[in-house]
Write an enzyme that holds these catalytic residues in place. Structure first.
Site, PDB file in Angstrom:
ATOM      1  N   ASP A 130       0.864  -1.183   0.000  1.00 15.96           N
ATOM      2  CA  ASP A 130       0.000   0.000   0.000  1.00 15.96           C
ATOM      3  C   ASP A 130       0.896   1.227   0.000  1.00 15.96           C
ATOM      4  O   ASP A 130       2.099   1.133   0.261  1.00 15.96           O
ATOM      5  CB  ASP A 130      -0.886  -0.018   1.266  1.00 15.96           C
ATOM      6  CG  ASP A 130      -1.788   1.206   1.342  1.00 15.96           C
ATOM      7  OD1 ASP A 130      -2.352   1.591   0.305  1.00 15.96           O
ATOM      8  OD2 ASP A 130      -1.914   1.801   2.434  1.00 15.96           O
ATOM      9  N   SER A 131       0.284   2.379  -0.231  1.00 17.31           N
ATOM     10  CA  SER A 131       1.030   3.637  -0.182  1.00 17.31           C
ATOM     11  C   SER A 131       1.465   3.959   1.253  1.00 17.31           C
ATOM     12  O   SER A 131       2.320   4.806   1.453  1.00 17.31           O
ATOM     13  CB  SER A 131       0.139   4.767  -0.685  1.00 17.31           C
ATOM     14  OG  SER A 131      -1.053   4.801   0.077  1.00 17.31           O
ATOM     15  N   CYS A 142      -3.764  -1.031  -2.116  1.00 15.13           N
ATOM     16  CA  CYS A 142      -4.063   0.380  -2.359  1.00 15.13           C
ATOM     17  C   CYS A 142      -4.966   0.521  -3.586  1.00 15.13           C
ATOM     18  O   CYS A 142      -4.642   0.012  -4.666  1.00 15.13           O
ATOM     19  CB  CYS A 142      -2.734   1.086  -2.595  1.00 15.13           C
ATOM     20  SG  CYS A 142      -2.879   2.808  -3.011  1.00 15.13           S
ATOM     21  N   GLU A 178      -5.607   9.179   8.755  1.00 10.43           N
ATOM     22  CA  GLU A 178      -4.241   8.820   9.131  1.00 10.43           C
ATOM     23  C   GLU A 178      -3.772   9.651  10.320  1.00 10.43           C
ATOM     24  O   GLU A 178      -2.991   9.200  11.149  1.00 10.43           O
ATOM     25  CB  GLU A 178      -3.330   9.029   7.913  1.00 10.43           C
ATOM     26  CG  GLU A 178      -1.963   8.529   8.124  1.00 10.43           C
ATOM     27  CD  GLU A 178      -1.560   7.410   7.187  1.00 10.43           C
ATOM     28  OE1 GLU A 178      -2.355   6.959   6.355  1.00 10.43           O
ATOM     29  OE2 GLU A 178      -0.410   6.997   7.301  1.00 10.43           O
ATOM     30  N   CYS A 184     -11.137   3.060  -0.890  1.00  8.82           N
ATOM     31  CA  CYS A 184      -9.860   3.530  -0.357  1.00  8.82           C
ATOM     32  C   CYS A 184      -9.554   2.737   0.906  1.00  8.82           C
ATOM     33  O   CYS A 184     -10.458   2.436   1.699  1.00  8.82           O
ATOM     34  CB  CYS A 184      -9.963   5.022  -0.038  1.00  8.82           C
ATOM     35  SG  CYS A 184      -8.488   5.680   0.750  1.00  8.82           S
ATOM     36  N   HIS A 209      -8.362   3.483   3.678  1.00  6.60           N
ATOM     37  CA  HIS A 209      -8.605   4.081   4.989  1.00  6.60           C
ATOM     38  C   HIS A 209     -10.077   4.122   5.408  1.00  6.60           C
ATOM     39  O   HIS A 209     -10.376   4.286   6.584  1.00  6.60           O
ATOM     40  CB  HIS A 209      -8.091   5.525   4.999  1.00  6.60           C
ATOM     41  CG  HIS A 209      -6.605   5.641   4.927  1.00  6.60           C
ATOM     42  ND1 HIS A 209      -5.860   5.095   3.917  1.00  6.60           N
ATOM     43  CD2 HIS A 209      -5.725   6.255   5.769  1.00  6.60           C
ATOM     44  CE1 HIS A 209      -4.583   5.371   4.129  1.00  6.60           C
ATOM     45  NE2 HIS A 209      -4.475   6.069   5.242  1.00  6.60           N
TER      46      HIS A 209
HETATM   47  N1  DGL Z   1      -3.967   3.825  -0.079  1.00  6.75           N
HETATM   48  C1  DGL Z   1      -4.635   4.849  -0.845  1.00  6.75           C
HETATM   49  C2  DGL Z   1      -5.837   4.250  -1.575  1.00  6.75           C
HETATM   50  O1  DGL Z   1      -6.399   3.256  -1.170  1.00  6.75           O
HETATM   51  C3  DGL Z   1      -5.104   6.002   0.011  1.00  6.75           C
HETATM   52  C4  DGL Z   1      -4.035   6.913   0.479  1.00  6.75           C
HETATM   53  C5  DGL Z   1      -3.181   7.525  -0.625  1.00  6.75           C
HETATM   54  O2  DGL Z   1      -3.600   8.500  -1.276  1.00  6.75           O
HETATM   55  O3  DGL Z   1      -2.105   7.017  -0.826  1.00  6.75           O
HETATM   56  O4  DGL Z   1      -6.238   4.777  -2.573  1.00  6.75           O
END
Ligand code: DGL
Length: 276
Positions: free
Chosen positions: A17-18, A80, A161, A193, A195
């Site tokens: 993930d990011s 992600c 976050e 997403c 989060h």
């Molecule tokens: N992990 C990213 C997503 O699911 C969310 C956070 C980001 O912008 O990196 O799209």
């Protein structure tokens, strides 16, 4: 490029993930497959992906998958949504027949298209995911009668976050996005997403059960289970201890892991970009 041993059912599942938000997907996988060893990589040095160009995201995704393939992962889960929208094919090409690759988008669109023969589906996600238009395209390919309405909600991931959820500030931000005319009269809302499972209660409170909320983490975990089973790659014995890596380490990331994973886990700093 990676040097591989043959993967077996005992090989780990790679998840990336990011940042640490993808731990919501790791947690859902761990819940139904506690025997599996997970190797999680959160690219905290480049968070957020939602604001990055597709070329940058593809580049990061390639480097991370190379790292996961070197760990002999039997599967790579792109937790992600933003990376799944723009880099799925890139990762799949790189993995070839060395590892299975799962995006968080396909299992969700298949699930939604099976559940809804018609109706209006709302999608909320980062700017990158919405710009790719992938949910709209894939859902329409599966069912032309579906109406899909997508809204970028860029403040939500950084807000969560930072620990802002289930309070007045988060409620004001969430409600102001959900009030957008594009999301009027929807039948279901996809939380596209990593989060957003954390603000699901607030979203449910807003819609008062009139809209079905679709949380991708659980759907993806079930898909992972089915795919591993199909390929006879489910680990029947207790696997080795899972590992959680990040490309940039701060105390705030370490603290936030608790909200995304529940269990206490130890993040390890691993700047894979500098190791070559
Ligand atoms: N992990 C990213 C997503 O699911 C969310 C956070 C980001 O912008 O990196 O799209």
């Amino acid at each position: 490029m990676a040097n591989h041993k043959k993967q077996t059912s005992k090989s780990p599942i790679g998840i990336f993930d990011s940042g640490i938000g993808g731990l919501t997907v790791a947690r859902a996988i761990n819940k139904i497959m506690p025997n599996e060893q997970l190797i999680y990589f959160g690219d905290t040095a480049h968070f957020p992906y939602g604001e990055k160009s597709p070329d940058s995201i593809k580049y990061y995704a390639l480097r991370i998958s190379d790292f996961l393939l070197k760990q002999n992962c039997k599967m790579i889960v792109i937790a992600c949504n933003t990376a799944s929208s723009v880099a799925y094919q890139t990762v799949k090409n790189q993995a070839g027949n060395k590892a299975l690759v799962v995006s968080v988008i396909e299992p969700v669109v298949n699930n939604v298209a099976n559940q809804y023969k018609q109706g209006k589906i709302g999608v909320i996600a980062t700017k990158g995911t919405i710009k790719s238009d992938i949910y709209n395209k894939r859902l329409k390919e599966l069912n032309t009668s579906l109406q899909v309405s997508s809204v970028a909600t860029p403040l939500l991931a950084p807000m969560i976050e930072e620990g802002f959820y289930n309070n007045n500030i988060s409620r004001t931000v969430i409600n102001s996005y959900l009030l957008k005319p594009k999301l009027k009269n929807i039948d279901a809302l996809i939380l596209a997403c990593t989060h957003y499972p954390l603000i699901r209660p607030e979203i449910e409170e807003y819609y008062k059960q009139k809209v079905k909320i679709i949380d991708s983490a659980e759907i993806v975990a079930e898909h992972v289970y089915a795919l591993l089973k199909e390929h006879r790659l489910l680990n029947k014995d207790q696997g080795e201890k899972s590992k959680f890596y990040v490309s940039d380490y701060t105390d705030s990331f370490a603290k936030s892991t608790k909200i995304f994973y529940n269990n206490k886990i130890k993040l390890q700093y691993n700047p894979i970009w500098e190791n070559e």
